[in-house]
Enzyme design. Sequence first.
Site, PDB file in Angstrom:
ATOM      1  N   CYS A 192      -0.871   3.845  -6.387  1.00 42.85           N
ATOM      2  CA  CYS A 192      -1.809   3.171  -5.480  1.00 42.85           C
ATOM      3  C   CYS A 192      -1.952   1.761  -6.034  1.00 42.85           C
ATOM      4  O   CYS A 192      -2.133   1.585  -7.241  1.00 42.85           O
ATOM      5  CB  CYS A 192      -3.156   3.894  -5.458  1.00 42.85           C
ATOM      6  SG  CYS A 192      -4.485   2.927  -4.714  1.00 42.85           S
ATOM      7  N   CYS A 237       0.833  -1.203   0.000  1.00 46.75           N
ATOM      8  CA  CYS A 237       0.000   0.000   0.000  1.00 46.75           C
ATOM      9  C   CYS A 237       0.876   1.265   0.000  1.00 46.75           C
ATOM     10  O   CYS A 237       1.678   1.475   0.914  1.00 46.75           O
ATOM     11  CB  CYS A 237      -0.877  -0.025   1.246  1.00 46.75           C
ATOM     12  SG  CYS A 237      -2.007   1.345   1.368  1.00 46.75           S
TER      13      CYS A 237
HETATM   14  N1  DGL Z   1      -4.137   0.679  -2.230  1.00 53.74           N
HETATM   15  C1  DGL Z   1      -3.740   1.721  -1.383  1.00 53.74           C
HETATM   16  C2  DGL Z   1      -2.491   2.448  -1.873  1.00 53.74           C
HETATM   17  O1  DGL Z   1      -1.677   1.857  -2.538  1.00 53.74           O
HETATM   18  C3  DGL Z   1      -4.759   2.715  -0.969  1.00 53.74           C
HETATM   19  C4  DGL Z   1      -6.205   2.535  -1.209  1.00 53.74           C
HETATM   20  C5  DGL Z   1      -6.974   3.130  -0.043  1.00 53.74           C
HETATM   21  O2  DGL Z   1      -7.181   2.388   0.905  1.00 53.74           O
HETATM   22  O3  DGL Z   1      -7.292   4.321  -0.071  1.00 53.74           O
HETATM   23  O4  DGL Z   1      -2.291   3.602  -1.580  1.00 53.74           O
END
Ligand code: DGL
Length: 273
Positions: A189, A75
């Site tokens: 993301c 993440c």
């Molecule tokens: N998938 C996450 C990232 O790479 C964030 C998505 C979220 O929970 O807002 O930042």
Amino acid sequence: MFDQHSPVGVLDSGIGGFSVVRQVQRLLPGENLLYFGDGAHIPYGNHGEKTIAAMARYMFRFMEERGVKALLVACNTISCVVEQCRDVVSCPVFSAVQAGADAAARLEADKVGVISTVFTHNSRIYPKKIQALSPRKVVVLSCGCPDLARLVEHSLGDPAGMARVEENLRLELDPMVRKEGVECCVLGCTHYPLVADSIHRLYPGLPLIDPAEEMARSLMTYLDRERLSNPQRGPGTLTVYTTGDVAEYALRARQVGLERVAGVEFYPPMEIV
Ligand code: DGL
């Protein structure tokens, strides 16, 4: 403590980190993987720093208890607060943002775009890191998308949902790609690489940088160097834990093409007070 046989941990706010698992399974098929997706609290990108760090530490503790030999913070949003969590684990920690910035800084581009969650965007972490790492005088344009991760999380395989994803992609990316003319785009993301086909269709020829590829390569280098690669002859397995909907995670894992899923299990979420 950990050894060659220990699993590799991958964590994310939701299913986004499956894009990292996919790359690790391709490059390191002999490794056993443990995945944690905090489905109860997604989207992280719209929370404040203190809450994100507390939720991340909860997941780090989960991984430490299971003795992982490396922890991939898939993440990007959690990667922004990773320094507030490192003390929880005894193994090395790999950050998605570091991987994405390393890959972007190597490109011969003068204008780089980054799309991410609002939190990652507001932190300015990508522009700062790419500009510090790049030998060129690179311009970095960043765009924070408040809805995209959540839309992707629940839309894979659903034509109406995917139409909403594409509408949102156009809304967020058009100004950067069509007006500003960025030469490439970092998918800052983990959810966005899961809809890379849609982005390629909307913006043919725009090179996309998926930090997952760089993360998998860094993991391989570390395991080789430290002689921590799993020596088992057969392929490794993937066990998924989620604080969200177990059936949905099992479905998403199949849709993303993950292999050797040994199980999908529920884990109680951290209580946010
Ligand atoms: N998938 C996450 C990232 O790479 C964030 C998505 C979220 O929970 O807002 O930042």
